[in-house]
Design a protein around this motif. Structure first.
Motif, PDB file in Angstrom:
ATOM      1  N   ILE A   1       3.313   9.708   1.674  1.00 36.92           N
ATOM      2  CA  ILE A   1       3.665   9.730   3.092  1.00 36.92           C
ATOM      3  C   ILE A   1       4.837   8.796   3.372  1.00 36.92           C
ATOM      4  O   ILE A   1       5.116   7.860   2.604  1.00 36.92           O
ATOM      5  CB  ILE A   1       2.439   9.353   3.948  1.00 36.92           C
ATOM      6  CG1 ILE A   1       2.653   9.731   5.416  1.00 36.92           C
ATOM      7  CG2 ILE A   1       2.118   7.869   3.816  1.00 36.92           C
ATOM      8  CD1 ILE A   1       1.391   9.624   6.254  1.00 36.92           C
ATOM      9  N   ASP A   2       5.535   9.045   4.452  1.00 34.85           N
ATOM     10  CA  ASP A   2       6.610   8.177   4.933  1.00 34.85           C
ATOM     11  C   ASP A   2       6.161   6.713   4.910  1.00 34.85           C
ATOM     12  O   ASP A   2       5.031   6.386   5.281  1.00 34.85           O
ATOM     13  CB  ASP A   2       6.978   8.600   6.365  1.00 34.85           C
ATOM     14  CG  ASP A   2       8.021   7.721   6.982  1.00 34.85           C
ATOM     15  OD1 ASP A   2       9.202   8.079   6.923  1.00 34.85           O
ATOM     16  OD2 ASP A   2       7.660   6.652   7.546  1.00 34.85           O
ATOM     17  N   ARG A   3       7.055   5.815   4.500  1.00 31.61           N
ATOM     18  CA  ARG A   3       6.697   4.414   4.288  1.00 31.61           C
ATOM     19  C   ARG A   3       7.058   3.499   5.456  1.00 31.61           C
ATOM     20  O   ARG A   3       6.899   2.269   5.370  1.00 31.61           O
ATOM     21  CB  ARG A   3       7.353   3.902   3.016  1.00 31.61           C
ATOM     22  CG  ARG A   3       6.857   4.604   1.753  1.00 31.61           C
ATOM     23  CD  ARG A   3       7.421   3.958   0.494  1.00 31.61           C
ATOM     24  NE  ARG A   3       6.921   2.594   0.340  1.00 31.61           N
ATOM     25  CZ  ARG A   3       7.691   1.512   0.366  1.00 31.61           C
ATOM     26  NH1 ARG A   3       9.010   1.621   0.577  1.00 31.61           N
ATOM     27  NH2 ARG A   3       7.182   0.311   0.193  1.00 31.61           N
ATOM     28  N   GLN A   4       7.535   4.042   6.567  1.00 21.37           N
ATOM     29  CA  GLN A   4       7.897   3.169   7.680  1.00 21.37           C
ATOM     30  C   GLN A   4       6.695   2.365   8.180  1.00 21.37           C
ATOM     31  O   GLN A   4       6.786   1.149   8.405  1.00 21.37           O
ATOM     32  CB  GLN A   4       8.485   3.992   8.837  1.00 21.37           C
ATOM     33  CG  GLN A   4       9.851   4.555   8.538  1.00 21.37           C
ATOM     34  CD  GLN A   4      10.382   5.379   9.688  1.00 21.37           C
ATOM     35  OE1 GLN A   4      10.936   4.855  10.656  1.00 21.37           O
ATOM     36  NE2 GLN A   4      10.218   6.695   9.584  1.00 21.37           N
ATOM     37  N   GLU A   5       5.558   3.037   8.365  1.00 20.09           N
ATOM     38  CA  GLU A   5       4.377   2.340   8.864  1.00 20.09           C
ATOM     39  C   GLU A   5       3.937   1.249   7.894  1.00 20.09           C
ATOM     40  O   GLU A   5       3.595   0.133   8.308  1.00 20.09           O
ATOM     41  CB  GLU A   5       3.231   3.330   9.096  1.00 20.09           C
ATOM     42  CG  GLU A   5       1.982   2.676   9.669  1.00 20.09           C
ATOM     43  CD  GLU A   5       0.927   3.688  10.054  1.00 20.09           C
ATOM     44  OE1 GLU A   5       0.008   3.316  10.802  1.00 20.09           O
ATOM     45  OE2 GLU A   5       1.005   4.849   9.621  1.00 20.09           O
TER      46      GLU A   5
ATOM     47  N   ALA B   1       3.695  -4.631   7.029  1.00 22.25           N
ATOM     48  CA  ALA B   1       3.993  -5.770   6.159  1.00 22.25           C
ATOM     49  C   ALA B   1       4.949  -6.763   6.812  1.00 22.25           C
ATOM     50  O   ALA B   1       5.301  -7.782   6.198  1.00 22.25           O
ATOM     51  CB  ALA B   1       4.590  -5.271   4.847  1.00 22.25           C
ATOM     52  N   GLY B   2       5.362  -6.495   8.038  1.00 28.49           N
ATOM     53  CA  GLY B   2       6.219  -7.416   8.764  1.00 28.49           C
ATOM     54  C   GLY B   2       7.708  -7.181   8.568  1.00 28.49           C
ATOM     55  O   GLY B   2       8.530  -7.976   9.037  1.00 28.49           O
ATOM     56  N   MET B   3       8.077  -6.104   7.893  1.00 31.19           N
ATOM     57  CA  MET B   3       9.496  -5.794   7.719  1.00 31.19           C
ATOM     58  C   MET B   3      10.067  -5.215   9.007  1.00 31.19           C
ATOM     59  O   MET B   3       9.337  -4.658   9.829  1.00 31.19           O
ATOM     60  CB  MET B   3       9.690  -4.797   6.576  1.00 31.19           C
ATOM     61  CG  MET B   3       9.355  -5.319   5.204  1.00 31.19           C
ATOM     62  SD  MET B   3       9.657  -4.067   3.904  1.00 31.19           S
ATOM     63  CE  MET B   3      11.468  -3.964   3.935  1.00 31.19           C
ATOM     64  N   THR B   4      11.367  -5.330   9.170  1.00 28.91           N
ATOM     65  CA  THR B   4      12.049  -4.732  10.311  1.00 28.91           C
ATOM     66  C   THR B   4      12.983  -3.632   9.803  1.00 28.91           C
ATOM     67  O   THR B   4      13.418  -3.643   8.638  1.00 28.91           O
ATOM     68  CB  THR B   4      12.866  -5.779  11.077  1.00 28.91           C
ATOM     69  OG1 THR B   4      13.766  -6.440  10.167  1.00 28.91           O
ATOM     70  CG2 THR B   4      11.945  -6.813  11.712  1.00 28.91           C
ATOM     71  N   PRO B   5      13.300  -2.658  10.656  1.00 30.13           N
ATOM     72  CA  PRO B   5      14.072  -1.497  10.203  1.00 30.13           C
ATOM     73  C   PRO B   5      15.448  -1.813   9.633  1.00 30.13           C
ATOM     74  O   PRO B   5      16.016  -0.986   8.921  1.00 30.13           O
ATOM     75  CB  PRO B   5      14.192  -0.649  11.474  1.00 30.13           C
ATOM     76  CG  PRO B   5      12.988  -1.012  12.275  1.00 30.13           C
ATOM     77  CD  PRO B   5      12.797  -2.480  12.028  1.00 30.13           C
ATOM     78  N   ASP B   6      15.992  -2.993   9.924  1.00 28.10           N
ATOM     79  CA  ASP B   6      17.315  -3.330   9.415  1.00 28.10           C
ATOM     80  C   ASP B   6      17.272  -4.008   8.045  1.00 28.10           C
ATOM     81  O   ASP B   6      18.320  -4.275   7.453  1.00 28.10           O
ATOM     82  CB  ASP B   6      18.051  -4.231  10.407  1.00 28.10           C
ATOM     83  CG  ASP B   6      17.327  -5.541  10.666  1.00 28.10           C
ATOM     84  OD1 ASP B   6      16.100  -5.598  10.462  1.00 28.10           O
ATOM     85  OD2 ASP B   6      17.990  -6.506  11.091  1.00 28.10           O
ATOM     86  N   GLN B   7      16.069  -4.271   7.525  1.00 21.34           N
ATOM     87  CA  GLN B   7      15.959  -4.927   6.236  1.00 21.34           C
ATOM     88  C   GLN B   7      16.209  -3.961   5.081  1.00 21.34           C
ATOM     89  O   GLN B   7      15.863  -2.769   5.158  1.00 21.34           O
ATOM     90  CB  GLN B   7      14.575  -5.561   6.068  1.00 21.34           C
ATOM     91  CG  GLN B   7      14.378  -6.822   6.889  1.00 21.34           C
ATOM     92  CD  GLN B   7      13.026  -7.460   6.623  1.00 21.34           C
ATOM     93  OE1 GLN B   7      12.111  -7.369   7.427  1.00 21.34           O
ATOM     94  NE2 GLN B   7      12.905  -8.110   5.470  1.00 21.34           N
TER      95      GLN B   7
END
Length: 345
Positions: A250-254, A259-265
């Motif tokens: 499945i898509d890994r965004q969630e 895990a505390g990552m942000t989309p710009d990382q």
């Protein structure tokens, strides 16, 4: 010019699935966030963003600068907050499920039309990476005419403590709303629908299993969720007259957001190579095998679309017909006995 947004609700949905994307877009500005119960520690994290927090709903509804209200509360309250927002001449985005009944959906859509406002649900999983890979294969024509699509959203969670919730508190409304919407977004309104909706782990609770088949003229789509799947199925299986496509994972965004990552990382939401989809097909040159590099998913594209819809009058991502079709399937699915097959009205 920025699109100014007010949020109703300040729980996991707002913090995990909305703000990380919205705050990174120069075209958007979060003006205020309403929460019935204030959370000073969490609010402190957004101090540098210039967001005003309030426990008074009218601070959102009566603010003339706020153009869009994003509703991220429990689904039982979606209709009330959405209607009040429209009555105060705000464009509206509503977390899934849009509302709890088809009648509520029709009322909100009609009111939005009367006021020339945009309203739609937050169907963020239209921008799942795995779904974007599926769309890429479909548009390529490699597999020929579609015969069958199967979509899974499964877990292995053996515990399901008593909660005695309502029927719309189950997996069908919570997850089926995504998997069904994905199919509707591709192919529109089906001719017939089959549903098998059950509570497998605990009969005292709402459903945790659904198997839905959407029948179209020459093919069908199957969408499933089961909370007792230890060995995963493919996320998507696509069968056609010239070949097949299979995508695991499945898509890994969630996962990254949790895990505390942000989309710009770096690496955010990226699919590992071992999870790339595989397509095998035949043409006049013989048999072919290809790996499909997974496109990058981005839930923030829902807000990009809303910006264009609100500020520039562009077509909104989720049409009124799609909203009503999904709501009709959800509502009909939980009524009466299952399994069953029915024709949409």
């Amino acid at each position: 010019m920025k699109l100014k947004i007010g949020f109703i609700g300040f729980g996991k949905s707002t913090n995990r699935y909305h703000l990380p994307y919205v705050l990174q877009r120069d075209s958007l500005e979060v003006s205020k966030i309403y929460s019935k119960t204030r959370k000073p520690d969490v609010e402190e994290q957004y101090k540098s963003c210039g967001i005003e927090f309030t426990s008074e709903i009218d601070d959102i509804l009566q603010d003339p600068d706020i153009q869009l209200v994003s509703i991220c509360t429990s689904h039982a309250s979606h209709y009330e907050f959405a209607r009040r927002s429209l009555e105060h001449n705000k464009h509206v985005l509503v977390e899934k499920p849009f509302v709890t009944t088809l009648a509520e959906a029709k009322d909100l859509i009609n009111l939005a039309k009367e006021k020339n406002l945009v309203i739609m649900p937050f169907q963020n999983r239209r921008f799942d990476s795995d779904f974007l890979a599926l769309k890429q294969v479909l548009s390529s024509g490699r597999i020929g005419n579609i015969v069958e699509i199967e979509s899974h959203f499964d877990y292995f969670r053996t515990e399901y403590p008593d909660n005695h919730g309502k029927k719309m508190d189950g997996a069908f409304y919570g997850l089926g709303v995504h998997t069904i919407d994905q199919i509707i977004s591709l192919f529109g309104r089906p001719d017939k629908v089959y549903t098998d909706i059950r509570s497998v782990r605990n009969p005292n609770n709402p459903d945790d299993y659904y198997h839905v088949e959407l029948f179209y003229q020459h093919f069908k789509a199957i969408v499933k969720t089961n909370h007792l799947v230890k060995i995963p199925y493919p996320k998507f299986t696509l069968l056609g007259t010239k070949g097949s496509f299979v995508k695991y994972g499945i898509d890994r965004q969630e996962e990254c957001l949790k895990a505390g990552m942000t989309p710009d990382q770096s690496g955010f939401g990226l699919d590992p190579e071992e999870s790339y989809g595989k397509v095998q097909f035949e043409d006049s040159d013989g048999s072919h095998f290809e790996k499909i590099i997974t496109p990058k998913g981005d839930y923030g594209r829902v807000y990009d679309n809303l910006y264009q819809a609100v500020m520039n009058g562009k077509k909104k991502l989720v049409s009124d017909e799609e909203i009503l079709t999904v709501m009709e399937i959800l509502e009909e699915g939980i009524q009466g006995e299952n399994p069953k097959i029915y024709t949409l009205n």
